[in-house]
Design a protein around this motif. Sequence first.
Motif, PDB file in Angstrom:
ATOM      1  N   ASP A 245       0.826  -1.205   0.000  1.00 41.32           N
ATOM      2  CA  ASP A 245       0.000   0.000   0.000  1.00 41.32           C
ATOM      3  C   ASP A 245       0.863   1.259   0.000  1.00 41.32           C
ATOM      4  N   LEU A 246       2.053   1.143   0.581  1.00 44.38           N
ATOM      5  CA  LEU A 246       2.949   2.289   0.699  1.00 44.38           C
ATOM      6  C   LEU A 246       4.383   1.810   0.501  1.00 44.38           C
ATOM      7  N   LEU A 247       5.144   2.568  -0.277  1.00 41.26           N
ATOM      8  CA  LEU A 247       6.513   2.185  -0.612  1.00 41.26           C
ATOM      9  C   LEU A 247       7.443   3.373  -0.418  1.00 41.26           C
ATOM     10  N   THR A 248       8.557   3.141   0.273  1.00 42.70           N
ATOM     11  CA  THR A 248       9.628   4.126   0.352  1.00 42.70           C
ATOM     12  C   THR A 248      10.738   3.716  -0.596  1.00 42.70           C
ATOM     13  N   VAL A 249      11.154   4.609  -1.474  1.00 45.17           N
ATOM     14  CA  VAL A 249      12.359   4.400  -2.270  1.00 45.17           C
ATOM     15  C   VAL A 249      13.310   5.550  -1.961  1.00 45.17           C
ATOM     16  N   THR A 250      14.595   5.235  -1.877  1.00 45.05           N
ATOM     17  CA  THR A 250      15.575   6.290  -1.648  1.00 45.05           C
ATOM     18  C   THR A 250      16.542   6.356  -2.817  1.00 45.05           C
ATOM     19  N   PHE A 251      17.145   7.516  -2.976  1.00 44.84           N
ATOM     20  CA  PHE A 251      18.017   7.773  -4.126  1.00 44.84           C
ATOM     21  C   PHE A 251      19.484   7.849  -3.744  1.00 44.84           C
ATOM     22  N   GLY A 252      19.801   7.588  -2.472  1.00 43.93           N
ATOM     23  CA  GLY A 252      21.175   7.693  -2.012  1.00 43.93           C
ATOM     24  C   GLY A 252      21.931   6.381  -2.035  1.00 43.93           C
ATOM     25  N   LYS A 253      21.295   5.309  -2.486  1.00 41.67           N
ATOM     26  CA  LYS A 253      21.976   4.014  -2.555  1.00 41.67           C
ATOM     27  C   LYS A 253      22.303   3.694  -4.023  1.00 41.67           C
ATOM     28  N   ALA A 254      21.476   2.851  -4.652  1.00 37.05           N
ATOM     29  CA  ALA A 254      21.790   2.399  -6.011  1.00 37.05           C
ATOM     30  C   ALA A 254      21.809   3.535  -7.036  1.00 37.05           C
ATOM     31  N   LEU A 255      21.076   4.631  -6.774  1.00 40.73           N
ATOM     32  CA  LEU A 255      21.068   5.742  -7.725  1.00 40.73           C
ATOM     33  C   LEU A 255      22.200   6.731  -7.471  1.00 40.73           C
ATOM     34  N   GLY A 256      22.932   6.560  -6.388  1.00 40.82           N
ATOM     35  CA  GLY A 256      24.111   7.379  -6.139  1.00 40.82           C
ATOM     36  C   GLY A 256      23.829   8.858  -5.978  1.00 40.82           C
ATOM     37  N   ALA A 257      22.647   9.217  -5.480  1.00 39.23           N
ATOM     38  CA  ALA A 257      22.304  10.638  -5.305  1.00 39.23           C
ATOM     39  C   ALA A 257      21.915  10.848  -3.843  1.00 39.23           C
ATOM     40  N   SER A 258      20.795  11.502  -3.578  1.00 39.45           N
ATOM     41  CA  SER A 258      20.252  11.635  -2.226  1.00 39.45           C
ATOM     42  C   SER A 258      18.770  11.945  -2.336  1.00 39.45           C
ATOM     43  N   GLY A 259      18.068  11.885  -1.208  1.00 37.34           N
ATOM     44  CA  GLY A 259      16.636  12.123  -1.211  1.00 37.34           C
ATOM     45  C   GLY A 259      15.856  10.827  -1.264  1.00 37.34           C
ATOM     46  N   ALA A 260      14.535  10.945  -1.250  1.00 38.09           N
ATOM     47  CA  ALA A 260      13.669   9.766  -1.203  1.00 38.09           C
ATOM     48  C   ALA A 260      12.276  10.127  -1.688  1.00 38.09           C
ATOM     49  N   ALA A 261      11.449   9.100  -1.829  1.00 42.56           N
ATOM     50  CA  ALA A 261      10.050   9.309  -2.217  1.00 42.56           C
ATOM     51  C   ALA A 261       9.174   8.286  -1.520  1.00 42.56           C
ATOM     52  N   LEU A 262       7.942   8.699  -1.235  1.00 41.55           N
ATOM     53  CA  LEU A 262       6.897   7.785  -0.799  1.00 41.55           C
ATOM     54  C   LEU A 262       5.928   7.602  -1.950  1.00 41.55           C
ATOM     55  N   LEU A 263       5.523   6.372  -2.215  1.00 39.39           N
ATOM     56  CA  LEU A 263       4.574   6.081  -3.280  1.00 39.39           C
ATOM     57  C   LEU A 263       3.420   5.264  -2.737  1.00 39.39           C
ATOM     58  N   GLY A 264       2.219   5.524  -3.244  1.00 38.00           N
ATOM     59  CA  GLY A 264       1.042   4.784  -2.823  1.00 38.00           C
ATOM     60  C   GLY A 264      -0.170   5.205  -3.628  1.00 38.00           C
ATOM     61  N   SER A 265      -1.335   4.868  -3.133  1.00 35.65           N
ATOM     62  CA  SER A 265      -2.564   5.311  -3.791  1.00 35.65           C
ATOM     63  C   SER A 265      -2.707   6.816  -3.603  1.00 35.65           C
ATOM     64  N   LYS A 266      -3.534   7.431  -4.397  1.00 36.95           N
ATOM     65  CA  LYS A 266      -3.764   8.870  -4.261  1.00 36.95           C
ATOM     66  C   LYS A 266      -4.321   9.183  -2.877  1.00 36.95           C
ATOM     67  N   ALA A 267      -5.170   8.315  -2.356  1.00 32.89           N
ATOM     68  CA  ALA A 267      -5.762   8.551  -1.046  1.00 32.89           C
ATOM     69  C   ALA A 267      -4.706   8.567   0.051  1.00 32.89           C
ATOM     70  N   VAL A 268      -3.769   7.599  -0.003  1.00 29.72           N
ATOM     71  CA  VAL A 268      -2.716   7.530   1.016  1.00 29.72           C
ATOM     72  C   VAL A 268      -1.787   8.732   0.920  1.00 29.72           C
ATOM     73  N   ILE A 269      -1.341   9.057  -0.290  1.00 30.05           N
ATOM     74  CA  ILE A 269      -0.381  10.148  -0.458  1.00 30.05           C
ATOM     75  C   ILE A 269      -1.032  11.491  -0.135  1.00 30.05           C
ATOM     76  N   ASP A 270      -2.289  11.679  -0.512  1.00 33.08           N
ATOM     77  CA  ASP A 270      -2.985  12.928  -0.165  1.00 33.08           C
ATOM     78  C   ASP A 270      -3.068  13.105   1.351  1.00 33.08           C
ATOM     79  N   ALA A 271      -3.337  12.014   2.064  1.00 34.27           N
ATOM     80  CA  ALA A 271      -3.438  12.099   3.521  1.00 34.27           C
ATOM     81  C   ALA A 271      -2.090  12.430   4.156  1.00 34.27           C
ATOM     82  N   ILE A 272      -1.015  11.845   3.623  1.00 37.10           N
ATOM     83  CA  ILE A 272       0.322  12.154   4.134  1.00 37.10           C
ATOM     84  C   ILE A 272       0.671  13.613   3.842  1.00 37.10           C
TER      85      ILE A 272
END
Length: 404
Positions: A245-272
Amino acid sequence: MSSLNLCYLLQPLTLICFTMPHASSPMPSGWQQRLQQIVTDRQANGLLRQRTVIEPHNGRELSLAGQRLLQFASNDYLGLAFANEPLAPMGAGASALVSGYHQAHQQLEQQLCQLLGFEAALLFSSGFAANSAPLALLQAGDRLLADKLIHASVVDAAQASAATLRRFPHNNMKVLGRWLGSAPVDGVTMVATESLFSMDGDQAPLADLVALCRQHGALSWIDDAHGFGILGAQGLGASEIAKPDLLTVTFGKALGASGAALLGSKAVIDAILQSSRHYTYSTAMPADLAQRISLRLQTIQTCDKRQHLKQLIAEFRRQAAVHNLPLLPSSSPIQPLLCQNAEHASALALQLRREGLFVAAIRPPTVPQARVRVVLNACHRLDDISRLVVALATHYHCGEGADE
């Protein structure tokens, strides 16, 4: 009182100087004792944390105190941290809810959704901030069931929330299923795990966990920080294995950058978006960083470095078995070698450094049992693996008698 003269050249031929005292105001005695005790206690237990200034040269090598070392400590699994994308520097300028949400941010969020199969996404400046945000959804009477080895960011956020935190034994779906079967009467349940555990290098039974959550009406949340870019046939991480239902991906590991994102349904992300203070009151990710991440996402599925990395992992484990090195069961780039205690781990890391190898010693309380955490990346070569294993075998067994 002695002072330091600080001079600023404000305009041509106009030199203005002012003075600044060397010493700060005296520290209250109670605070002096408290601060000294914290450091003294950690030092006495061999657990003192210290930063190390390094100069990276590429994905394989770095310099430390003038010594060039072959490094096995970075989470830059695919060696992308040294990719050269010509981008003009551009900050965000404000919170995303004020004027810091640029077109580059929107495009990256849309790209992530399309790539990973989610409806909506939110960008954060760090994985720690991203993992703190979902706990804003929980209230008194709710509960978070988290894997015993879940990342500290989730634990800290849970402890600061009004919800009840309960940690099930590592990867134990039988216990989780039993706990889910006794749901709170009035509250809701969130279940959190990592896809690839950062200190043990093993994987969670993602499909089983998501299925259990759906069966019992709980919200499933996977922290894919170390799996994104590595796991799955296309390197898309946890989303190739199970869709939470909810996924955290980060960009500081395999992508060699920094930062992150949360992904989910529109309802979950809107509430966050409505609830997360970490999102509301932080300056948004720099726009040029969002562009950089977007460029690297375009290559992640066709990246041939993952196959080379898999070969390195298999070869490392093969050679380590020949030398009877007690590795934890891991098929990931994270290859922990358990040590008897913190002193054994620290001594082993120091001996490796003397041989031109940089490997991190990880000690309690970060992990329950001290270890050296070998991290392989796609920039390494097969002869690097042989050099590392020989050094590990030589110095590991010499240090087995370290005092408990």
